[in-house]
Design an enzyme around this catalytic site. Structure first.
Site, PDB file in Angstrom:
ATOM      1  CB  SER A   1     -10.410 107.609 108.518  1.00 42.62           C
ATOM      2  OG  SER A   1      -9.956 106.357 108.961  1.00 42.62           O
TER       3      SER A   1
HETATM    4  N1  SAH Z   1      -5.749 105.017 110.111  1.00 40.40           N
HETATM    5  C1  SAH Z   1      -5.714 104.590 108.748  1.00 40.40           C
HETATM    6  C2  SAH Z   1      -7.010 103.905 108.365  1.00 40.40           C
HETATM    7  C3  SAH Z   1      -6.740 102.659 107.600  1.00 40.40           C
HETATM    8  S1  SAH Z   1      -8.083 101.631 107.322  1.00 40.40           S
HETATM    9  C4  SAH Z   1      -5.415 105.771 107.852  1.00 40.40           C
HETATM   10  O1  SAH Z   1      -5.398 106.871 108.345  1.00 40.40           O
HETATM   11  O2  SAH Z   1      -5.167 105.561 106.682  1.00 40.40           O
HETATM   12  C5  SAH Z   1      -7.884 100.401 108.528  1.00 40.40           C
HETATM   13  C6  SAH Z   1      -6.673  99.553 108.428  1.00 40.40           C
HETATM   14  O3  SAH Z   1      -6.789  98.567 109.418  1.00 40.40           O
HETATM   15  C7  SAH Z   1      -6.493  98.812 107.131  1.00 40.40           C
HETATM   16  O4  SAH Z   1      -5.302  99.190 106.561  1.00 40.40           O
HETATM   17  C8  SAH Z   1      -6.481  97.336 107.538  1.00 40.40           C
HETATM   18  O5  SAH Z   1      -5.562  96.579 106.788  1.00 40.40           O
HETATM   19  C9  SAH Z   1      -6.072  97.433 108.982  1.00 40.40           C
HETATM   20  N2  SAH Z   1      -6.419  96.290 109.809  1.00 40.40           N
HETATM   21  C10 SAH Z   1      -7.541  95.537 109.803  1.00 40.40           C
HETATM   22  N3  SAH Z   1      -7.471  94.581 110.749  1.00 40.40           N
HETATM   23  C11 SAH Z   1      -6.275  94.738 111.374  1.00 40.40           C
HETATM   24  C12 SAH Z   1      -5.634  94.073 112.451  1.00 40.40           C
HETATM   25  N4  SAH Z   1      -6.185  93.036 113.081  1.00 40.40           N
HETATM   26  N5  SAH Z   1      -4.425  94.518 112.821  1.00 40.40           N
HETATM   27  C13 SAH Z   1      -3.843  95.553 112.206  1.00 40.40           C
HETATM   28  N6  SAH Z   1      -4.405  96.210 111.195  1.00 40.40           N
HETATM   29  C14 SAH Z   1      -5.619  95.825 110.780  1.00 40.40           C
END
Ligand code: SAH
Length: 698
Positions: free
Chosen positions: A63
């Site tokens: 993000s």
């Molecule tokens: N907080 C993270 C943002 C990652 S983007 C950072 O700082 O890098 C969001 C993430 O959510 C992705 O990696 C995606 O694979 C994950 N995601 C999507 N659906 C999900 C679910 N149902 N359970 C767990 N993770 C999920």
């Protein structure tokens, strides 16, 4: 000495985060301490302190730093808190949270990302975070409750499991919404066992949350095809399509003289004509729509004009234009936001024209104007009680009693809906239904004297019932409330057609998003239906769907819901949009034409239809316009020829002129002069018997 990288990090915190209003010193410190460069793929390390999200492995993103700061401040994490993060991704946000909380459980869907995040967290010696693989939409029931839950991926709706796993006083921060490009970032606080307070932090764009209580799959998510190559058209392709449009369209300059004969011929015998607008504040749309409507009324005998407005307020106008006895309103007409939508000079002009035209006609031939929308709870309650007070004082007392269920909330039905949806206050469903039922049971008796007055009251009672459901649905899901609203508009239209007699024809004014067939746009992909689609399904080719569009100019709109109207500048259209192609077509027209009618049915324009059939972006400006985030907030994907039967393009447009007065007075306004008569020998099909008293020359 500070290293260059920690310097960059401090700058990031100052310029991107604190400067935008994140003030919590603990959050700012934690972000100053967490090495973001260690959480992005090494080739992107140099970009780690840019003001942007970055791609990480598995096609996901880390993000934007500001959004992390915003979410964590909103979560008000204390050093003793246990926090759940859904969507660990790179592990960066977990690392920041680990400095704010006692312990963090982070769930990630992709096993490869779990392993990477674990390694990255370990490398910076972060010991109070556990990363585990799983479906985060279900939370972690065995470890609940949590003091804070941070969801780093966009959900269509708030997953109930996460709500259930919040501790008392706990905060859930989550992006929600059906548009994959623009979710609303909300903070939900559990204030007691059954009560949740919800607050919005504005619009954001996250990767989708995929799982049992999220999106079903990547493919189910709409809008992420946004910049797909097939949508991006090169200049050359655009020029070619623009040429086809220029050849197929019917151009005009001054809209007061736009020739309507061919359009009326295409409308032919259609029973329902829907005219959509791509903004709620463009003068030209209102004026040309009024001219077309006047032609339909005067030349083709249309008797019902249904508008995207409140029933009781519009009923007051209808009484005036059809010379029926007036009835007072509880609240001033169209006083609810957005007031300018119906309180404007353009509307006044039309209303006074309609009133004058009706003067000479017998009552059954007079065209009426009616509000199709589901809002207007208070005036509807007033209308039902006032009607009953005249015909049946006992029933009026009973209705007053039942509707008192709404009394504490009359000024703020949206808050009522939220309270009722979470069980904080009883619903008023039974009271609303019972009142409508009692009214309908006495139909014969009540309508004996004035059948129109009974019809008004019955519709008002229906609005109360639907609004009751609408405001509760609004809290649960935007899709559910949208569908309820459009279904209500459709039912109102059917009721009007029935009420005015079997051969009645209707013209509808509403936003393009209600009028254009939803099945041909992103709306359809995520389960939203609309009035245009319902009308198309019911009336087939007997429905004629028209959309309006513009390139640039000014528009009357607010910056936020409930904020004052401003005259805003409409940005030139996006290069991947239908609007851009229309704009280019305009430049090929001989002066002074800068506008056109564009027939889209295959019978009229097969080649054009085929060329326009590839989905592209389309702009929708409602009562709120945010040019700063235009692409995300106002563009959606659509298939224009499947959405509309005809598109009316006005290249440059201006804001409508709001008025403080209710549009019910008598106004002496100069009306546009009639355009030429139908050329001899070319009487439009279906209008042979209609006298050529074309629009305003009456
Ligand atoms: N907080 C993270 C943002 C990652 S983007 C950072 O700082 O890098 C969001 C993430 O959510 C992705 O990696 C995606 O694979 C994950 N995601 C999507 N659906 C999900 C679910 N149902 N359970 C767990 N993770 C999920």
């Amino acid at each position: 000495m500070k290293s260059a990288i920690s310097e960059a990090r401090s700058l990031m915190v100052e310029d991107q985060i604190r400067a935008r209003g994140v003030k919590d010193p603990r959050v700012l410190d934690a972000m100053r301490e967490t090495p973001r460069e260690r959480f992005v793929p090494s080739r992107l390390a140099d970009l780690a302190y840019e003001d942007a999200p970055l791609p990480i492995e598995e096609g996901q993103t880390i993000s934007q730093p500001y959004i992390v700061g915003l979410m964590l401040e909103a979560a008000r994490i204390k050093p003793t808190d246990r926090v759940l993060e859904i969507g660990a991704g790179s592990g960066y946000a977990s690392a920041v949270i680990s400095l704010l909380a006692k312990e963090v459980l982070a769930i990630e869907r992709f096993p490869s990302l779990v392993a990477l995040a674990q390694a990255r967290l370990e490398a910076i010696n972060c010991r109070n975070v556990t990363v585990q693989q799983g479906d985060g939409t279900l939370g972690a029931a065995d470890r609940a409750p949590f003091d804070a839950i941070i969801v780093s991926a966009g959900a269509p709706e708030v997953p109930p499991s996460l709500l259930a796993q919040l501790a008392l006083g706990g905060r859930l921060v989550i992006p929600v919404g059906h548009d994959a490009r623009a979710q609303e970032l909300v903070v939900i606080e559990k204030t007691d066992e059954h009560r949740f307070d919800r607050r919005s932090l504005g619009h954001v764009q996250f990767v989708p949350l995929i799982g049992t209580e999220g999106w079903a799959s990547e493919g189910a998510v709409v809008g992420i095809r946004r910049a797909a190559p097939e949508v991006r058209l090169g200049k050359r392709d655009r020029a070619k399509i623009a040429r086809t449009i220029a050849d197929a369209c019917e151009p005009f300059g001054d809209l007061r003289h736009a020739p309507l004969d061919a359009l009326l011929a295409r409308i032919g015998h259609a029973r329902v004509v829907l005219i959509g607008e791509s903004t709620h504040g463009t003068s030209e749309f209102y004026r040309l729509r009024a001219r077309i409507t006047a032609a339909l009324v005067a030349r083709a005998g249309f008797k019902v004009i249904g508008i995207e407005a409140d029933w009781p307020d519009t009923a007051a106008i209808d009484r005036m234009v059809r010379k029926r006895p007036a009835s007072p309103l509880r609240e001033p007409m169209y006083a609810r936001f957005p007031t300018w939508m119906w309180r404007n000079i353009e509307m006044q002009e039309f209303v006074s024209w309609l009133a004058r035209r009706n003067e000479t006609l017998e009552p059954s031939k007079r065209a009426g104007i009616h509000g199709l929308d589901v809002y207007g709870l208070n005036n509807s309650i007033g209308a039902v009680i006032d009607f009953l007070a005249r015909v049946d004082p006992f029933a009026a007392e009973q209705a007053r009693e039942r509707y008192s269920c709404f009394s504490p909330w009359e000024q703020d039905p949206a808050t009522w809906g939220r309270a009722a949806a979470v069980g904080l206050t009883p619903t008023c469903e039974h009271e609303a239904v019972a009142t409508l039922k009692s009214l309908l049971e006495e139909r014969l008796r009540y309508s004996r004297e004035d059948v129109d007055a009974f019809f008004d009251a019955a519709r008002a009672a229906t609005v109360v019932g639907e609004a009751e459901k609408y405001y509760r649905a609004m809290y649960r899901s935007s899709r559910e409330s949208w569908n309820l609203r459009d279904r209500h508009m459709f039912e109102t239209l059917l009721a009007l057609l029935e009420h005015r007699g079997s051969d009645t024809r209707a013209v509808i004014w509403a936003h393009n998003s209600h009028v254009g067939n939803a099945a041909a746009t992103e709306m359809g992909t995520h389960g939203e239906i609309n009035l245009g689609q319902l009308v198309r399904e019911r009336f087939g080719n007997q429905a004629y769907l028209i959309g309006f569009g513009t390139d640039q100019g000014t528009v009357a709109a607010a910056s936020n819901w409930d904020a004052p109207m401003e005259v805003k500048t409409v940005r030139p259209s996006h290069e991947d949009s239908y609007e851009r192609i229309m704009h280019e077509a305009c430049r090929l027209l001989p002066a002074p034409s800068n506008s056109f009618f564009l027939p889209l049915r295959s019978a009229h324009a097969p080649a054009l239809r085929a060329e326009l059939m590839h989905p592209r972006l389309e702009r929708a400006i409602g009562v709120v316009y945010r040019p700063e985030t235009e692409l995300v907030s106002h563009y959606f994907e659509a298939n224009l020829p499947a959405q509309f039967d005809e598109y009316i393009w006005i290249d440059q447009t201006t804001a409508l002129e709001p008025t403080a007065l209710p549009p019910t007075g008598e106004y002496e306004i100069e009306f546009p002069t009639p355009a030429g008569r139908t050329p001899a020998g070319r009487t439009p099909a279906g209008m042979e018997s209609i006298p050529d008293t074309y629009p305003f020359g009456l």
